[in-house]
Design an enzyme around this catalytic site. Sequence first.
Site, PDB file in Angstrom:
ATOM      1  N   THR A   2       1.564  -4.291   4.323  1.00  0.00           N
ATOM      2  CA  THR A   2       1.436  -4.574   5.763  1.00  0.00           C
ATOM      3  C   THR A   2       0.848  -5.957   6.043  1.00  0.00           C
ATOM      4  O   THR A   2       0.970  -6.460   7.153  1.00  0.00           O
ATOM      5  CB  THR A   2       0.556  -3.513   6.454  1.00  0.00           C
ATOM      6  OG1 THR A   2      -0.769  -3.564   5.901  1.00  0.00           O
ATOM      7  CG2 THR A   2       1.139  -2.123   6.304  1.00  0.00           C
ATOM      8  N   ASP A   3       0.223  -6.576   5.029  1.00  0.00           N
ATOM      9  CA  ASP A   3      -0.521  -7.810   5.306  1.00  0.00           C
ATOM     10  C   ASP A   3       0.357  -8.993   5.699  1.00  0.00           C
ATOM     11  O   ASP A   3      -0.054  -9.830   6.508  1.00  0.00           O
ATOM     12  CB  ASP A   3      -1.403  -8.163   4.109  1.00  0.00           C
ATOM     13  CG  ASP A   3      -2.629  -7.257   4.033  1.00  0.00           C
ATOM     14  OD1 ASP A   3      -2.928  -6.593   5.046  1.00  0.00           O
ATOM     15  OD2 ASP A   3      -3.282  -7.213   2.981  1.00  0.00           O
ATOM     16  N   SER A  23       1.231  -7.622  -0.783  1.00  0.00           N
ATOM     17  CA  SER A  23       1.929  -8.635   0.030  1.00  0.00           C
ATOM     18  C   SER A  23       1.055  -9.821   0.415  1.00  0.00           C
ATOM     19  O   SER A  23       1.563 -10.827   0.904  1.00  0.00           O
ATOM     20  CB  SER A  23       2.561  -8.009   1.268  1.00  0.00           C
ATOM     21  OG  SER A  23       1.627  -7.806   2.299  1.00  0.00           O
ATOM     22  N   THR A  47       0.819  -1.216   0.000  1.00  0.00           N
ATOM     23  CA  THR A  47       0.000   0.000   0.000  1.00  0.00           C
ATOM     24  C   THR A  47       0.849   1.260   0.000  1.00  0.00           C
ATOM     25  O   THR A  47       0.425   2.294  -0.512  1.00  0.00           O
ATOM     26  CB  THR A  47      -0.939  -0.022   1.232  1.00  0.00           C
ATOM     27  OG1 THR A  47      -1.820  -1.124   1.084  1.00  0.00           O
ATOM     28  CG2 THR A  47      -1.758   1.236   1.360  1.00  0.00           C
TER      29      THR A  47
HETATM   30  C1  SIN Z   1      -0.326  -5.307   1.078  1.00  0.00           C
HETATM   31  O1  SIN Z   1      -0.101  -5.954   2.095  1.00  0.00           O
HETATM   32  O2  SIN Z   1       0.450  -5.309   0.108  1.00  0.00           O
HETATM   33  C2  SIN Z   1      -1.594  -4.513   0.936  1.00  0.00           C
HETATM   34  C3  SIN Z   1      -2.064  -3.969   2.235  1.00  0.00           C
HETATM   35  C4  SIN Z   1      -1.117  -3.002   2.881  1.00  0.00           C
HETATM   36  O3  SIN Z   1       0.027  -2.798   2.486  1.00  0.00           O
HETATM   37  O4  SIN Z   1      -1.565  -2.398   3.881  1.00  0.00           O
END
Ligand code: SIN
Length: 315
Positions: free
Chosen positions: A99-100, A66, A20
Amino acid sequence: MQSPDTATVACTVILATGGTIAGTAAAATDSLGYTAAQLSVEQVLAAVPALGGLPIEAEQVAQIDSKDMDFEVWRRLAHRVAHHLARPEVGGVVVTHGTDTLEETAYLLQRVLAPAKPVVLTGAMRPATALLADGPQNLLDAVMLARVPGAAGVCAVLAGAVYGAFDVRKQHTYRLDAFGGGDAGPIGHLENGGLRRLRDWPQGVPVGIAVLDAPWPRVEIVGSHAGASGAVVDALLLTQGVDGLIAAGTGNGTLHHALEAALLRAQAAGVAVRRCTRVAEGAVLPSGKAALPISGAPTPLQARIDLMLELMART
Ligand code: SIN
């Protein structure tokens, strides 16, 4: 507690993987209906003018959401991190990441490399196009952390808090401060570019990068819950040729009797089985009467990585 430290002259390498922090949406007010992994590392860096005068190199290692992290990207990323850390002029590495699955990548890198220099993962909860995007501040904080003299190990910095690789976990679906450090809490806080450190950097004996050249074993996570059965375990054994199973148990790693019976059958058939807990905080402690071994790692995701590395080291 230590007083704030700031910069050295060493170079910081930024390795971008998407997420993100590199995401875009059609409208600045849209923080959910966006597409992750759209901006290049150069574009992400351009949003942080404060980094302009610092010795920084940037490299695009991957460009993914991710949730789709896979073994090949993990392998490539770990090799690039190891390569740059070995350069004497590099003081630390920053990894921009979705973040995932950030906590899984942080744990893997710490277990494999246990680096003497800092490796700092960061990301964002809002896309780069958002009215109040959090990525630029997180990236600035991550670079500042990677430049702190004496910093070491794999950490994550998000919303101003620094978490160690063994503790970091995503615990909220959309808040800007979505991460926590479990029982351990944060290692410290980034305050106006300086670190207020509360406890030690992550440490440990590295498994070594060579382990990642082995074929990745198939290790699945199965959960214990009301009405659980052994059907998933039996099906995995029958159709998938699974190498390892992590049982996310209730409470202190206890298992529904039907699931436990299936896991014992799997273990007898040569599958490596480890028990941990689905509970958010606290590790499973020995209880004396359980038949299946406990994982050393507290979370099912970490236990899975441990077991994969253990099985890869055997090959
Ligand atoms: C991801 O994990 O690539 C999408 C969600 C995020 O980064 O918060």
